[in-house]
Structures are given as C-alpha cells and as structure tokens.
Design an enzyme around this catalytic site. Structure first.
Site, PDB file in Angstrom:
ATOM      1  N   LYS A  16      41.565  26.955  77.778  1.00  0.00           N
ATOM      2  CA  LYS A  16      42.889  26.433  77.243  1.00  0.00           C
ATOM      3  C   LYS A  16      43.876  27.575  76.862  1.00  0.00           C
ATOM      4  O   LYS A  16      45.011  27.246  76.422  1.00  0.00           O
ATOM      5  CB  LYS A  16      42.639  25.550  75.963  1.00  0.00           C
ATOM      6  N   GLU A  34      51.782  16.636  74.830  1.00  0.00           N
ATOM      7  CA  GLU A  34      51.656  17.202  73.332  1.00  0.00           C
ATOM      8  C   GLU A  34      53.170  17.258  73.141  1.00  0.00           C
ATOM      9  O   GLU A  34      53.998  17.722  73.826  1.00  0.00           O
ATOM     10  CB  GLU A  34      50.842  18.594  73.104  1.00  0.00           C
ATOM     11  N   ASP A  62      49.530  21.296  77.467  1.00  0.00           N
ATOM     12  CA  ASP A  62      48.504  22.234  77.223  1.00  0.00           C
ATOM     13  C   ASP A  62      47.411  22.062  78.337  1.00  0.00           C
ATOM     14  O   ASP A  62      46.437  21.369  78.197  1.00  0.00           O
ATOM     15  CB  ASP A  62      47.561  22.010  75.960  1.00  0.00           C
ATOM     16  N   THR A  89      46.738  16.311  72.327  1.00  0.00           N
ATOM     17  CA  THR A  89      47.025  15.344  73.265  1.00  0.00           C
ATOM     18  C   THR A  89      47.409  13.978  72.780  1.00  0.00           C
ATOM     19  O   THR A  89      46.754  13.576  71.703  1.00  0.00           O
ATOM     20  CB  THR A  89      45.681  15.049  74.124  1.00  0.00           C
ATOM     21  N   THR A 116      50.144  27.417  78.953  1.00  0.00           N
ATOM     22  CA  THR A 116      50.693  26.303  78.053  1.00  0.00           C
ATOM     23  C   THR A 116      52.254  26.253  78.386  1.00  0.00           C
ATOM     24  O   THR A 116      52.943  27.366  78.291  1.00  0.00           O
ATOM     25  CB  THR A 116      50.363  26.564  76.619  1.00  0.00           C
ATOM     26  N   TYR A 168      44.602  18.522  67.232  1.00  0.00           N
ATOM     27  CA  TYR A 168      43.649  17.407  67.706  1.00  0.00           C
ATOM     28  C   TYR A 168      43.863  16.227  67.022  1.00  0.00           C
ATOM     29  O   TYR A 168      42.947  15.677  66.730  1.00  0.00           O
ATOM     30  CB  TYR A 168      42.370  18.069  67.597  1.00  0.00           C
ATOM     31  N   ASP A 183      46.972  24.846  68.274  1.00  0.00           N
ATOM     32  CA  ASP A 183      46.887  23.638  68.816  1.00  0.00           C
ATOM     33  C   ASP A 183      45.719  22.513  68.046  1.00  0.00           C
ATOM     34  O   ASP A 183      44.967  22.937  67.797  1.00  0.00           O
ATOM     35  CB  ASP A 183      46.596  23.891  70.352  1.00  0.00           C
ATOM     36  N   HIS A 216      42.775  10.000  71.096  1.00  0.00           N
ATOM     37  CA  HIS A 216      42.395  11.054  71.837  1.00  0.00           C
ATOM     38  C   HIS A 216      41.212  11.519  71.344  1.00  0.00           C
ATOM     39  O   HIS A 216      40.269  11.599  72.343  1.00  0.00           O
ATOM     40  CB  HIS A 216      43.496  11.951  72.162  1.00  0.00           C
ATOM     41  N   GLN A 221      35.578  24.506  79.984  1.00  0.00           N
ATOM     42  CA  GLN A 221      35.832  24.132  78.330  1.00  0.00           C
ATOM     43  C   GLN A 221      34.433  23.350  77.880  1.00  0.00           C
ATOM     44  O   GLN A 221      33.867  23.872  77.127  1.00  0.00           O
ATOM     45  CB  GLN A 221      36.916  23.045  78.285  1.00  0.00           C
ATOM     46  N   GLU A 254      40.339  11.629  79.876  1.00  0.00           N
ATOM     47  CA  GLU A 254      40.094  10.310  79.106  1.00  0.00           C
ATOM     48  C   GLU A 254      39.961   9.139  80.131  1.00  0.00           C
ATOM     49  O   GLU A 254      39.299   8.129  79.735  1.00  0.00           O
ATOM     50  CB  GLU A 254      41.013   9.968  78.087  1.00  0.00           C
ATOM     51  N   ARG A 303      38.633  21.778  82.231  1.00  0.00           N
ATOM     52  CA  ARG A 303      37.526  20.973  81.780  1.00  0.00           C
ATOM     53  C   ARG A 303      36.218  21.531  81.827  1.00  0.00           C
ATOM     54  O   ARG A 303      35.159  21.167  81.054  1.00  0.00           O
ATOM     55  CB  ARG A 303      37.549  19.529  82.176  1.00  0.00           C
ATOM     56  N   GLU A 318      47.542  18.197  79.151  1.00  0.00           N
ATOM     57  CA  GLU A 318      47.493  17.702  78.104  1.00  0.00           C
ATOM     58  C   GLU A 318      49.129  17.237  77.516  1.00  0.00           C
ATOM     59  O   GLU A 318      49.896  18.196  77.524  1.00  0.00           O
ATOM     60  CB  GLU A 318      46.840  18.115  77.002  1.00  0.00           C
ATOM     61  N   TYR A 321      32.449  25.632  74.874  1.00  0.00           N
ATOM     62  CA  TYR A 321      33.212  25.347  73.798  1.00  0.00           C
ATOM     63  C   TYR A 321      32.139  25.301  72.474  1.00  0.00           C
ATOM     64  O   TYR A 321      32.667  25.551  71.584  1.00  0.00           O
ATOM     65  CB  TYR A 321      33.866  24.009  73.800  1.00  0.00           C
ATOM     66  N   ARG A 365      29.438  11.899  72.793  1.00  0.00           N
ATOM     67  CA  ARG A 365      28.790  11.444  71.653  1.00  0.00           C
ATOM     68  C   ARG A 365      28.997   9.774  71.477  1.00  0.00           C
ATOM     69  O   ARG A 365      29.677   9.533  70.734  1.00  0.00           O
ATOM     70  CB  ARG A 365      28.891  12.029  70.263  1.00  0.00           C
TER      71      ARG A 365
HETATM   72 MN    MN Z   1      45.594  20.652  73.623  1.00  0.00          MN
END
Ligand code: MN
Length: 347
Positions: free
Chosen positions: A203, A164, A183, A294, A207, A97, A95, A102, A190, A306, A187, A162, A194, A111
């Site tokens: 994740k 995709e 996907d 995504t 799927t 990114y 997968d 996104h 995650q 998001e 959250r 997600e 992560y 951040r």
């Molecule tokens: Mn994904």
C-alpha cells in the site's frame, strides 16, 4: 460548471505553462490565483502548507474574501490553461480502516466465522502510510513488483483500488479540508507481507488524491448522524452528533460506474480518528494527510477485493468522484501502467 459555486471554493495549486506552482481557489471552470488578489506571502509558496499552518481563523477570513472577489468578477485563469499539481507537501500520511462494512467483508475472507477483530469497535484501526508516494490525480500508476508468496517474486497480479475520503490538517489538529483518495493496493503482496505488522509495500507504492481540497467549513451543512456505535466509545473518542458527512461517492472503471456509496456510512468519523491519533501525544503538522479507509456499504463496494475480483489490468483507468449537494469534489483519476521488468538485485 455546477458544483463549484461560492458554496464550495476549494483550494488547490495550479501551474501555468512554464510557470511556478501557485495556490488557487476554484470557481466554476476557472481559478483565482491567490497571490494575484491577496497580499500574503503564504500564497507565493508552491504548496498550501504555509496557508494551512495559519489555522481556522485565517481560513475563514480568506474564504469570505475570495467569495466576495469571485462574485464581484475577480479575474480567473481558465482551468484549461493550467495544470493542477499536488496541493500540499504531505508530511505524514495515515490510513484508517473505518468502514464497518469494508472491515467485515475483508475480515470474512480471512476469518469467515469471526470477521471483525476484537479491537475494531473500540478504536479507529489505522497505520502510518508513505507520504512520499502520495501523487496528484492523473499520475500513471505503475504496477508494482513484489513478493507474492514463498519464493515467488513478480508483477502484482491482483492490483486494486480503494475508494476513500481524505482530509488535511493544520499543526494543531484542526481539519482544513477534504479530498478524494485512491489508496492503490497490491493484494497478493499484501496477503503475504501483512502479518504481524500490517500492510507495508503493498500500500506504499502510490496513493492518488484529488486536486481540489474542499474546505471543512463548506461541508458543515452536510453533517448527518453516523452509524450507532456499540460499545459507547471511551470519553476521549466521544464526539457530538451529527458526526458523519453526507457525501455521495462513486467509482468508475474504464468509463462505467461500478460502485456507489456514501461517506455517511463510516463508523469512525474523521474527528474520532484524529482524536485517537492525538490521544497518544502526537500533534499533526500542517499538511498531514489522513484517509478514512475504504468506504463500503450495503449499496456498494469501495474496492475489488470485496467483490472477489477481477482485478485491474494494465491500461485500466479508475476515476472516483464525490458530491455533496451543490459541492463537487471533482475527481481523482489514475491509469494502470505496466510494471516493466522486475528490478535486478542491488549491488
Ligand atoms: Mn486503504
């Protein structure tokens, strides 16, 4: 059924009631069972893997022949009389990114002043996912339980989808065709798990992919220029334009369309993603699955994170659709099922 004329002819695997899974090509509201019209043992397999392993020349020949057969009135099995099952036995699953919007939107949550990591514009960021939990469209998605923070274990409260675009390769790095991918993402799990190695269980629990794989050849007329890349990618990641695919995508939640976007917004193209993987000396196997990450854009968000939620409730149904001119991707569908009680400790 519009979207399934000779321009498309997507591949899948169907099963008649009580029968074995059989490779097929969709045409309109029906499908040609390939073993019944073509004399090749690969079509007697329960997945498309052996056919995919034959490579692009064979795909082109079969596509041409099936086009002649269906326009010549070859017998079709009605889709209402068969079940579609997982079209490939997925070997490895990656997968990415690759949507700038996104990655920026998600990065900003963590951040605010510097959302994009320094590597992002230099390589297609990705991770190896879990092939064994890739499931067919329509499979109920059990809400996972997991660690949500220090000392906290329970059902995931922030379950997300997600949107995709996926693709399946042969064993030499050629792209056989494209699917829709959901996907599913947990959250809270995650956010806690992560760092520093990336997503793990959040994740890996499910799927979903759409049942019909649209041949890469069918999508050639829908190539469009991708977003400008700065800095210029290294030579091994350079691909000629037009590198992107103009595929309209949408997400429906409980019968209401909540997001629309397009695959053309992907910053890193499918060919660049694959070149990146292969640059490390990795050769994919026939039936490997790669997903874009995504796909968000100024037009729409490809996931709920998001938007800041709200997240998925038990019983919610998510349907994703894709269309490129006269070519339909159909849909990938999944309903959230309650996770039940958390498992007791293994003994
Ligand atoms: Mn994904």
């Amino acid at each position: 059924m519009p979207g399934y004329g000779v321009e498309n002819l997507p591949y899948g695997v169907v099963r008649r009631p009580g029968g074995e899974p059989q490779p097929a090509v969709r045409f309109g509201d029906g499908a040609v069972v390939l073993a019944e019209v073509l004399d090749d043992p690969v079509f007697r397999e329960p997945t498309l893997n052996a056919f995919i392993a034959q490579g692009p020349d064979a795909w082109g020949r079969v596509r041409e022949r099936v086009g002649e057969l269906v326009t010549g009135g070859a017998p079709l099995v009605a889709l209402s009389d068969v079940e579609t099952v997982l079209p490939v036995a997925v070997g490895d699953y990656v997968d990415f990114y690759s949507s700038l919007e996104h990655a920026t939107n998600v990065g900003r949550l963590l951040r605010p002043d510097d959302p994009l990591m320094p590597n992002w514009r230099h390589l297609p960021v990705g991770y190896h996912g879990r092939a064994g939990t890739v499931v067919a469209s329509g499979t109920p998605i059990r809400r996972p339980s997991g660690q949500l923070g220090p000392g906290e274990f329970g059902p995931e409260p922030a379950l997300d989808f997600e949107l995709e675009l996926g693709y399946v390769t042969d064993g030499r790095g050629h792209i056989f065709g494209f699917t829709l991918v959901n996907d599913w993402s947990a959250r809270r799990m995650q956010a806690w798990e992560y760092q520093p190695l990336g997503p793990f269980l959040s994740k890996a629990f499910a799927t979903s992919i759409s049942p019909w794989i649209v041949p890469a050849e069918a999508l050639e007329p829908f190539r469009v220029a991708g977003p400008e890349q700065d800095p210029e990618p290294l030579p091994h990641l350079h691909v000629d334009e037009p590198r992107a695919l103009d595929i309209d995508l949408e997400v429906e939640l409980n019968g209401e369309v909540i997001a629309r976007t397009n695959a053309r917004h992907l910053y890193w193209s499918h060919e660049q993603q694959l070149a990146h993987v292969m640059s490390a000396g990795i050769t994919p196997k026939a039936g490997d699955l790669f997903a874009s990450g995504t796909i968000s854009s100024a037009e729409g968000y490809g996931c709920l994170l998001e938007k800041g939620g709200p997240f998925l409730e038990d019983g919610d149904e998510v349907v994703m659709r894709g269309i490129a001119g006269a070519i339909s991707f159909g849909e990938v569908r999944g309903m959230v099922a309650s996770g039940g009680s958390p498992p007791s400790r293994l003994r």
